[in-house]
Design an enzyme around this catalytic site. Structure first.
Site, PDB file in Angstrom:
ATOM      1  N   GLU A 191       0.754  -1.164  -0.033  1.00 17.79           N
ATOM      2  CA  GLU A 191       0.016  -0.101   0.076  1.00 17.79           C
ATOM      3  C   GLU A 191       0.947   1.149  -0.010  1.00 17.79           C
ATOM      4  OE1 GLU A 191      -2.899   0.060  -0.508  1.00 17.79           O
ATOM      5  OE2 GLU A 191      -3.930  -1.923  -0.105  1.00 17.79           O
ATOM      6  N   ARG A 195       0.697   3.663  -3.278  1.00 18.73           N
ATOM      7  CA  ARG A 195      -0.097   5.040  -2.935  1.00 18.73           C
ATOM      8  C   ARG A 195       0.944   6.290  -2.707  1.00 18.73           C
ATOM      9  NH1 ARG A 195      -5.650   3.852   0.377  1.00 18.73           N
ATOM     10  NH2 ARG A 195      -5.810   1.578   0.073  1.00 18.73           N
ATOM     11  N   ASP A 324      -5.365 -10.055  -7.758  1.00 16.24           N
ATOM     12  CA  ASP A 324      -5.458  -9.292  -9.066  1.00 16.24           C
ATOM     13  C   ASP A 324      -4.386  -8.647  -9.863  1.00 16.24           C
ATOM     14  OD1 ASP A 324      -5.264  -8.000  -6.973  1.00 16.24           O
ATOM     15  OD2 ASP A 324      -7.074  -6.775  -7.137  1.00 16.24           O
ATOM     16  N   GLU A 459     -12.432   0.422 -10.133  1.00 19.78           N
ATOM     17  CA  GLU A 459     -11.731  -0.538 -11.335  1.00 19.78           C
ATOM     18  C   GLU A 459     -12.689  -0.337 -12.526  1.00 19.78           C
ATOM     19  OE1 GLU A 459     -10.010  -1.427  -7.758  1.00 19.78           O
ATOM     20  OE2 GLU A 459     -11.949  -1.321  -8.007  1.00 19.78           O
TER      21      GLU A 459
END
Length: 560
Positions: A191, A195, A324, A459
Site C-alpha cells: 500500500e 499510494r 488481481d 476499477e
C-alpha cells in the site's frame, strides 16, 4: 456534357428528376467551396483524394484568373439556388454548428462535474482530516492507517491533471513543510508503494518539481528492509522509522498480489536515482514467481511464504483480492520496459488463456461473461468488483498489439461490470457479486447480504476509461456519467466528502460507513476525468503506464 448521374430527359418521375437536379447543384456548389478552401488553406490532399480537385498552373496570371473564376462561379451557383434551397443549406449548417457546440459544452460540463466532486471531497478532507490518512465525513473526523497524510499524497497528481492549481499548491506546501517519513510506524509495503511512492514519482514526472523526487527517494529507501528475508520474497510490513520488517502476526505468508505489484515503482526509482538496488530487489521476486510450481495454466495461488519462497494455499485461483494486480503488472512491466522483457509477456498471455479455460463463464438468463474463482477444482461464480480492472488491462494489451480477441473479451467483461452497477437499486456496484448459472434464473446477479457494500472503488471507471480511449464508443462515457451521478446521489456528504456505503440494494437507506478511502481521490475521480476528456494526449497511453493506484509513470525508451 451531362454528368453520368444526371437524370435523363423524359423520365417518368419528374419529382425525382427535380430532386436529383437540386442534389447535383448542391454537389457542384460544395465541390467549388471545398476546392477554394483547400487552395486557400494550402492543404495537401492524399493521393486518393487529389482527383476530386484538379488545378493546372502554367503561370502566375492564369493561376490568379483561375482563382477569381472559381470564386465567381461559387457565388453564381449560390445565387442560382432558390430561397428555399439556400435556407435549407443554412439551416443544416446551423444545426451542425449547434450540435458541435452541444458536444463541446457536454464534455466540458462533465469535466467540471468531476472537478466539483473533487473540490467537495477536498473540502471535507481539508476541514476535518487535514494531514491525516483518511476522512470520516459523517462524524467530521479522521482515521489513521500509517499517519502519513495518505489521502493528500495519493491525490497529488489527480489535482495536477484536473488543473486544480490552488488545491495542489496547498498540498505541495504541506509535503514540503510537514511530511516526514522518520516515524516509528509500521506501514504495509504494498500500500505504501502504490499510494505514496507511486504518487510521488508520478507527481515528479508531471511537474518536474524535485521536491517530490526527494520524498520518493526517502520513502523508497525506508521500504527496502522488507526484502531482507531468507527467500527474498518481501515481508508485508515495514517499520519505516526503525528500519525493520516483519510478516503479519497471524501468518508468515505475503499475498502474491502484494509482492508482485510493487515492481513498476521500484524499477522507476532505480532509473531515476541510478541505484540498481531497488530494481534488483523486485525483479528477484518476479524471477522466483516465474519459475514456481503450483500454477494452473498461468494462474497463481493467492499466497506465498516469505521463509521458503513457495506458494501456499495451492489449488485456489482468483483474479480478485490477493491475486488481481499480479496479472496487471505482468503486462505493465512489459510495457514500461519498452516491450523488451519477453518473459512478462509470455506469462501474461499464458494467464489470459488460463482465465478463458478455467474461470470464464456466462450467466443466466442474459449470458453475461464473468470471471469466477476456482478452489481445488470446484468453480464458484463469485466475482469481486476488483476483477473489473481486467477489461481495461485486456484492452491495453490489445492496443499494444496483443490478439484481437483480447479486445472482444474486454468489451464483454466491460458490459458485465457495468451491469453490476445498473442492476442494483442504487445504481452502484456491490463489493462482490455472484452470477446465476442455473436454468430458469430470472436475474443474472445475486448479492449476499455481507457483500452489499460499496467502497467508492475505481476499477470499473478505470476500465471504462481504457475502453473509451481505444474505441471512442460514447456509451462508455455515458455509463461512467451514470455512475458518477449515483455516487453523488447516494455517497456525497453535504458538509464535504464522500462516504462508502453498506447497502447498494436499499436506495432509501444505503447506510453510510463514514469512510472515504484515499483511492477515491487518487484513482476514482482521476479516471472519471480521463474518461470524460476528449484529449488523447492527456496522459497518453503511448507515453505513460498507470500503476495499480492510477499513478502514471513514463514508458522507458527501448534503449534503456
Amino acid at each position: 456534357g451531362r454528368s453520368s448521374w444526371e437524370p435523363r430527359t423524359g423520365s417518368r418521375n419528374s419529382s425525382l428528376n427535380q430532386f436529383l437536379k437540386i442534389y447535383h447543384n448542391h454537389c457542384v456548389f460544395y465541390m467549388f467551396v471545398f476546392s477554394a478552401v483547400v487552395e486557400r488553406r494550402g492543404i495537401m490532399l492524399p493521393p486518393s483524394r487529389r482527383d476530386f480537385v484538379s488545378l493546372t498552373v502554367s503561370e502566375s496570371g492564369s493561376y490568379t484568373n483561375s482563382k477569381q473564376w472559381r470564386r465567381q462561379s461559387c457565388w453564381r451557383k449560390w445565387k442560382q439556388l432558390s430561397r428555399l434551397q439556400r435556407s435549407l443549406i443554412l439551416f443544416t449548417l446551423m444545426l451542425l454548428l449547434l450540435f458541435l457546440v452541444f458536444l463541446f459544452l457536454s464534455a466540458e460540463s462533465r469535466l467540471e462535474a468531476v472537478r466539483e466532486a473533487f473540490r467537495h471531497a477536498w473540502k471535507g478532507y481539508k476541514n476535518f482530516a487535514w494531514g491525516h490518512d483518511e476522512l470520516k465525513p459523517i462524524s467530521k473526523s479522521y482515521g489513521e492507517w500509517f499517519g502519513l497524510g495518505l489521502t493528500l499524497i495519493d491525490a497529488l497528481d489527480t489535482m495536477w491533471i484536473l488543473g486544480l492549481k490552488e488545491e495542489f499548491a496547498e498540498a505541495r506546501q504541506w509535503v514540503a513543510k510537514e511530511l516526514s517519513f522518520d516515524k516509528n510506524v509500521d506501514v504495509n509495503l504494498f500500500e505504501s508503494t502504490i499510494r505514496i511512492l507511486g504518487s510521488l514519482l508520478s507527481t515528479y514526472h508531471l511537474t518536474g518539481d524535485s521536491l517530490f523526487l526527494e520524498k520518493a527517494k526517502d520513502i523508497g529507501s525506508r521500504l527496502m528492509p522488507a526484502f531482507n528475508t531468507a527467500s527474498k520474497i518481501p515481508y508485508s510490513d515495514v517499520n519505516i522509522g526503525k528500519g525493520t520488517a516483519h510478516p503479519p502476526q497471524w501468518t508468515s505468508d505475503s499475498s502474491v498480489a502484494e509482492v508482485t505489484s510493487i515492481q513498476l515503482e521500484f524499477r522507476e526509482l532505480s532509473r531515476l536515482t541510478g541505484d540498481p538496488k531497488y530494481k534488483l530487489a523486485v525483479m528477484e521476486v518476479m524471477k522466483q514467481v516465474h519459475k514456481l510450481d503450483g500454477k494452473q495454466d498461468g494462474l497463481v495461488p493467492m499466497f506465498i511464504n516469505t521463509n521458503n519462497g513457495l506458494f501456499t494455499h495451492q489449488g485456489m485461483y482468483t483474479l480478485g483480492a490477493r491475486a488481481d494486480s499480479y496479472y496487471e503488472y505482468l503486462l505493465k512491466q512489459w510495457i514500461q520496459g519498452g516491450k523488451t522483457e519477453k518473459e512478462f509477456l509470455d506469462d501474461y498471455l499464458q494467464a489470459v488463456e488460463g482465465v478463458k479455460k478455467n474461470l470464464l463463464k456466462k450467466s443466466t438468463p442474459s449470458g453475461l461473461a464473468f470471471v469466477g474463482e476456482l478452489s481445488h477444482g470446484h468453480f464458484s461464480p463469485k466475482m469481486d468488483h476488483l476483477v473489473c480492472f481486467l477489461p481495461g488491462t485486456l484492452a491495453l494489451g490489445a492496443h499494444y498489439g496483443l490478439p484481437a480477441d483480447h479486445m472482444e473479451l474486454a468489451k464483454q467483461l466491460m458490459e458485465t461490470c457495468y451491469q453490476m452497477y445498473a442492476q442494483m437499486e442504487t445504481g452502484l456496484s456491490p463489493e462482490i457479486a455472484h452470477f446465476n448459472m442455473h436454468e430458469g434464473s430470472t436475474q443474472d446477479v445475486d448479492v449476499k447480504i455481507a457483500d452489499r457494500h460499496n467502497l467508492l472503488r475505481p476499477e470499473t471507471v478505470e476500465s471504462l476509461f481504457y475502453l473509451y480511449r481505444f474505441t471512442k464508443d460514447k456509451k462508455y462515457q455515458q455509463w461512467g456519467w451514470e455512475i458518477l451521478q449515483n455516487f453523488n446521489k447516494y455517497t456525497r456528504v453535504p458538509t464535504g466528502g464522500y462516504t462508502s456505503i453498506n447497502n447498494v440494494r436499499d436506495p432509501a437507506s444505503p447506510n453510510p460507513r463514514d469512510k472515504m478511502e484515499s483511492f477515491f481521490l487518487g484513482e476514482t475521480l482521476k479516471y472519471f476525468y480521463l474518461l470524460f476528456s476528449e484529449d488523447p494526449n492527456l496522459i497518453s497511453l503511448d507515453k505513460y503506464v498507470f500503476n495499480t493506484e492510477a499513478h502514471p509513470l513514463p514508458i522507458w525508451p527501448q534503449s534503456e
